[in-house]
Design a protein around this motif. Structure first.
Motif, short mmCIF file in Angstrom:
data_model
loop_
_atom_site.label_atom_id
_atom_site.label_comp_id
_atom_site.label_asym_id
_atom_site.label_seq_id
_atom_site.Cartn_x
_atom_site.Cartn_y
_atom_site.Cartn_z
N ASP A 6 0.84 -1.19 0.00
CA ASP A 6 0.00 0.00 0.00
C ASP A 6 0.87 1.24 0.00
OD1 ASP A 6 -2.39 -1.37 0.08
OD2 ASP A 6 -2.45 -1.41 2.28
N ASP A 7 0.54 2.19 -0.87
CA ASP A 7 1.22 3.48 -0.88
C ASP A 7 0.40 4.44 -0.05
OD1 ASP A 7 2.82 5.62 -1.40
OD2 ASP A 7 2.14 5.90 -3.47
N VAL A 8 0.92 4.87 1.09
CA VAL A 8 0.17 5.74 2.00
C VAL A 8 0.75 7.15 2.02
CG1 VAL A 8 -0.69 3.89 3.46
CG2 VAL A 8 1.52 4.86 3.94
N THR A 9 1.25 7.60 0.87
CA THR A 9 1.80 8.95 0.75
C THR A 9 0.68 9.97 0.88
OG1 THR A 9 3.50 8.12 -0.74
CG2 THR A 9 3.12 10.48 -0.73
N PRO A 10 0.84 10.97 1.74
CA PRO A 10 -0.21 11.98 1.88
C PRO A 10 -0.25 12.90 0.66
CG PRO A 10 1.65 12.55 3.26
CD PRO A 10 1.94 11.20 2.68
N LEU A 11 -1.40 12.94 0.01
CA LEU A 11 -1.58 13.80 -1.16
C LEU A 11 -2.52 14.94 -0.78
CD1 LEU A 11 -2.05 11.05 -3.87
CD2 LEU A 11 0.00 12.36 -3.38
N PRO A 12 -2.10 16.19 -1.00
CA PRO A 12 -2.96 17.32 -0.63
C PRO A 12 -4.17 17.41 -1.56
CG PRO A 12 -1.02 18.11 -1.75
CD PRO A 12 -0.84 16.63 -1.56
N THR A 13 -5.33 17.73 -1.00
CA THR A 13 -6.52 17.85 -1.82
C THR A 13 -6.55 19.19 -2.55
OG1 THR A 13 -7.72 18.67 0.11
CG2 THR A 13 -7.86 16.32 -0.37
N ASN A 14 -6.11 20.24 -1.90
CA ASN A 14 -6.13 21.56 -2.51
C ASN A 14 -4.74 21.97 -2.97
OD1 ASN A 14 -7.15 23.93 -3.41
ND2 ASN A 14 -7.21 24.93 -1.41
N GLY A 15 -3.72 21.32 -2.47
CA GLY A 15 -2.35 21.67 -2.82
C GLY A 15 -1.77 22.67 -1.83
N THR A 16 -0.52 22.53 -1.57
CA THR A 16 0.17 23.46 -0.69
C THR A 16 1.15 24.26 -1.52
OG1 THR A 16 1.78 21.75 -0.19
CG2 THR A 16 -0.05 21.99 1.33
N ARG A 17 1.50 25.43 -1.02
CA ARG A 17 2.36 26.32 -1.79
C ARG A 17 3.78 25.79 -1.82
NH1 ARG A 17 1.63 31.82 -3.19
NH2 ARG A 17 3.62 32.82 -3.65
N LYS A 18 4.34 25.69 -3.01
CA LYS A 18 5.70 25.22 -3.14
C LYS A 18 6.68 26.32 -2.77
CE LYS A 18 5.14 21.61 -6.55
NZ LYS A 18 5.78 20.48 -5.95
N LYS A 19 7.87 25.92 -2.33
CA LYS A 19 8.86 26.92 -1.94
C LYS A 19 9.41 27.60 -3.18
CE LYS A 19 13.09 24.28 -1.88
NZ LYS A 19 14.27 23.96 -1.12
N GLY A 20 10.00 28.75 -3.00
CA GLY A 20 10.59 29.48 -4.12
C GLY A 20 10.00 30.87 -4.29
N GLY A 21 8.91 31.15 -3.61
CA GLY A 21 8.32 32.49 -3.69
C GLY A 21 7.50 32.70 -4.93
N ARG A 22 7.04 33.93 -5.09
CA ARG A 22 6.13 34.26 -6.19
C ARG A 22 6.80 34.20 -7.54
NH1 ARG A 22 2.59 39.80 -6.47
NH2 ARG A 22 1.65 39.39 -8.48
N ARG A 23 8.06 34.64 -7.61
CA ARG A 23 8.76 34.69 -8.89
C ARG A 23 9.60 33.45 -9.16
NH1 ARG A 23 11.92 40.00 -8.29
NH2 ARG A 23 12.89 39.27 -10.22
N GLY A 24 9.54 32.46 -8.30
CA GLY A 24 10.26 31.22 -8.52
C GLY A 24 11.72 31.30 -8.11
N ARG A 25 12.42 30.25 -8.34
CA ARG A 25 13.83 30.18 -7.98
C ARG A 25 14.65 30.89 -9.05
NH1 ARG A 25 17.95 25.85 -8.82
NH2 ARG A 25 19.55 26.27 -7.25
N ARG A 26 15.44 31.85 -8.61
CA ARG A 26 16.27 32.61 -9.55
C ARG A 26 17.71 32.17 -9.41
NH1 ARG A 26 12.47 35.44 -7.37
NH2 ARG A 26 13.65 36.37 -5.69
N ILE A 27 18.32 31.91 -10.53
CA ILE A 27 19.70 31.40 -10.49
C ILE A 27 20.68 32.54 -10.64
CG2 ILE A 27 21.34 29.88 -11.64
CD1 ILE A 27 18.95 28.16 -12.46
#
Length: 91
Positions: free
Chosen positions: A70-91
């Motif tokens: 059984d795969d019991v990985t928690p999957l978000p129903t609405n989604g959580t905010r990914k890291k990196g901020g509004r403009r994303g990861r800048r290199i």
């Protein structure tokens, strides 16, 4: 290179712990069981790590029978905010 060494170290530790697990379980006379495996989930990775795969292989090689996985990985129903901020990861 450093990451490769760390991963190999963890795999070695996992194999040693699976041997201990095998000895403890065999004392109780258990030969087959079901497995529940979990990845990070949430806004992390939904795939199982290489260490998890190593554990599964070690259990199967040690002679146990696995009923179901059984795969019991928690999957978000609405989604959580990914890291990196509004403009994303800048290199």
């Amino acid at each position: 290179m450093k990451n490769l060494i760390i991963v190999q170290y963890y795999r070695h530790k996992i194999l040693l712990s699976s041997v201990k697990f095998k000895l403890i379980i065999q004392k109780f006379g258990i030969t087959a069981f079901h497995v529940r495996i979990r990845a990070r989930g949430g806004n992390g990775s939904n795939t199982i790590s290489s260490a998890g795969h190593s554990v599964m292989r070690a259990i199967i090689r040690s002679g146990f029978k696995i009923g179901k996985i059984d795969d019991v990985t928690p999957l978000p129903t609405n989604g959580t905010r990914k890291k990196g901020g509004r403009r994303g990861r800048r290199i």
